[in-house]
Design a protein around this motif. Structure first.
Motif, mmCIF file in Angstrom:
data_model
loop_
_atom_site.group_PDB
_atom_site.id
_atom_site.type_symbol
_atom_site.label_atom_id
_atom_site.label_comp_id
_atom_site.label_asym_id
_atom_site.label_seq_id
_atom_site.Cartn_x
_atom_site.Cartn_y
_atom_site.Cartn_z
ATOM 1 N N ARG A 11 119.921 144.413 116.888
ATOM 2 C CA ARG A 11 119.295 143.101 117.048
ATOM 3 C C ARG A 11 118.982 142.843 118.522
ATOM 4 N NH1 ARG A 11 122.553 139.633 113.779
ATOM 5 N NH2 ARG A 11 124.077 139.838 115.424
ATOM 6 N N THR A 12 119.908 143.156 119.408
ATOM 7 C CA THR A 12 119.705 142.970 120.842
ATOM 8 C C THR A 12 118.560 143.850 121.335
ATOM 9 O OG1 THR A 12 122.052 142.488 121.110
ATOM 10 C CG2 THR A 12 120.833 143.054 123.094
ATOM 11 N N SER A 13 118.504 145.062 120.835
ATOM 12 C CA SER A 13 117.449 145.991 121.224
ATOM 13 C C SER A 13 116.073 145.449 120.813
ATOM 14 C CB SER A 13 117.703 147.347 120.582
ATOM 15 O OG SER A 13 116.640 148.213 120.842
ATOM 16 N N ARG A 14 115.965 144.919 119.608
ATOM 17 C CA ARG A 14 114.692 144.364 119.125
ATOM 18 C C ARG A 14 114.266 143.172 119.973
ATOM 19 N NH1 ARG A 14 116.309 144.243 112.881
ATOM 20 N NH2 ARG A 14 116.157 146.469 112.451
ATOM 21 N N THR A 16 115.130 142.421 123.040
ATOM 22 C CA THR A 16 114.765 142.879 124.378
ATOM 23 C C THR A 16 113.390 143.526 124.358
ATOM 24 O OG1 THR A 16 117.094 143.268 124.879
ATOM 25 C CG2 THR A 16 115.482 144.306 126.327
ATOM 26 N N SER A 17 113.136 144.327 123.348
ATOM 27 C CA SER A 17 111.848 144.997 123.228
ATOM 28 C C SER A 17 110.721 143.978 123.091
ATOM 29 C CB SER A 17 111.867 145.930 122.025
ATOM 30 O OG SER A 17 110.632 146.560 121.874
ATOM 31 N N ARG A 18 110.922 142.951 122.280
ATOM 32 C CA ARG A 18 109.898 141.905 122.112
ATOM 33 C C ARG A 18 109.658 141.159 123.417
ATOM 34 N NH1 ARG A 18 112.728 139.754 116.911
ATOM 35 N NH2 ARG A 18 112.135 141.369 115.446
ATOM 36 N N ARG A 19 110.744 140.843 124.122
ATOM 37 C CA ARG A 19 110.634 140.110 125.378
ATOM 38 C C ARG A 19 109.838 140.927 126.398
ATOM 39 N NH1 ARG A 19 115.929 139.733 127.578
ATOM 40 N NH2 ARG A 19 116.465 138.828 125.588
ATOM 41 N N VAL A 20 110.143 142.209 126.495
ATOM 42 C CA VAL A 20 109.432 143.085 127.428
ATOM 43 C C VAL A 20 107.964 143.187 127.029
ATOM 44 C CG1 VAL A 20 109.222 145.466 128.246
ATOM 45 C CG2 VAL A 20 111.470 144.386 128.117
ATOM 46 N N SER A 21 107.696 143.294 125.738
ATOM 47 C CA SER A 21 106.310 143.383 125.264
ATOM 48 C C SER A 21 105.524 142.131 125.634
ATOM 49 C CB SER A 21 106.274 143.573 123.749
ATOM 50 O OG SER A 21 106.792 144.826 123.403
ATOM 51 N N ARG A 22 106.143 140.952 125.467
ATOM 52 C CA ARG A 22 105.446 139.704 125.817
ATOM 53 C C ARG A 22 105.159 139.643 127.314
ATOM 54 N NH1 ARG A 22 108.893 137.094 121.671
ATOM 55 N NH2 ARG A 22 110.454 136.887 123.290
ATOM 56 N N ARG A 23 106.107 140.076 128.136
ATOM 57 C CA ARG A 23 105.889 140.076 129.588
ATOM 58 C C ARG A 23 104.746 141.012 129.960
ATOM 59 N NH1 ARG A 23 112.010 140.533 131.853
ATOM 60 N NH2 ARG A 23 112.673 138.435 131.299
ATOM 61 N N GLN A 24 104.755 142.199 129.390
ATOM 62 C CA GLN A 24 103.705 143.159 129.696
ATOM 63 C C GLN A 24 102.351 142.658 129.223
ATOM 64 O OE1 GLN A 24 105.158 146.735 127.882
ATOM 65 N NE2 GLN A 24 106.317 147.339 129.705
ATOM 66 N N GLN A 25 102.336 142.034 128.055
ATOM 67 C CA GLN A 25 101.080 141.509 127.537
ATOM 68 C C GLN A 25 100.537 140.448 128.490
ATOM 69 O OE1 GLN A 25 101.411 139.671 123.713
ATOM 70 N NE2 GLN A 25 99.216 139.726 123.349
#
Length: 87
Positions: A11-14, A16-25
């Motif tokens: 759950r933490t990995s997901r 974090t992955s979403r948060r990083v994706s939003r920042r990159q976007q």
């Protein structure tokens, strides 16, 4: 079935992955955003119009032509000129 620690890790990995994706976007959106239109320089001021010729100038020119053609005398020319100029 996964143990509780593996579920938390996944759950933490997901998240974090979403948060990083939003920042990159967000970073890439700035890169590909359309540039703001440039403000164009104001147009140069138009050339000043030639000063309007007073109406009496045209009348005096016409009067001078009549005198030059011999259609009016010198006295008539001077009298009319004074009348036009308001002297």
């Amino acid at each position: 079935m996964l143990g509780p620690s593996r579920q938390v890790a996944r759950r933490t990995s997901r998240r974090t992955s979403r948060r990083v994706s939003r920042r990159q976007q967000g970073m890439y959106e700035d890169t590909y955003a359309e540039p703001e239109p440039e403000q164009s320089a104001p147009p140069p001021p138009s050339a000043p119009a030639a000063p309007a010729q007073p109406s009496y100038v045209a009348e005096l020119e016409q009067l001078g032509q009549l005198k030059a053609q011999g259609l009016i005398s010198e006295e008539e020319f001077e009298a009319k000129k004074k009348q036009i100029l308001g002297i």
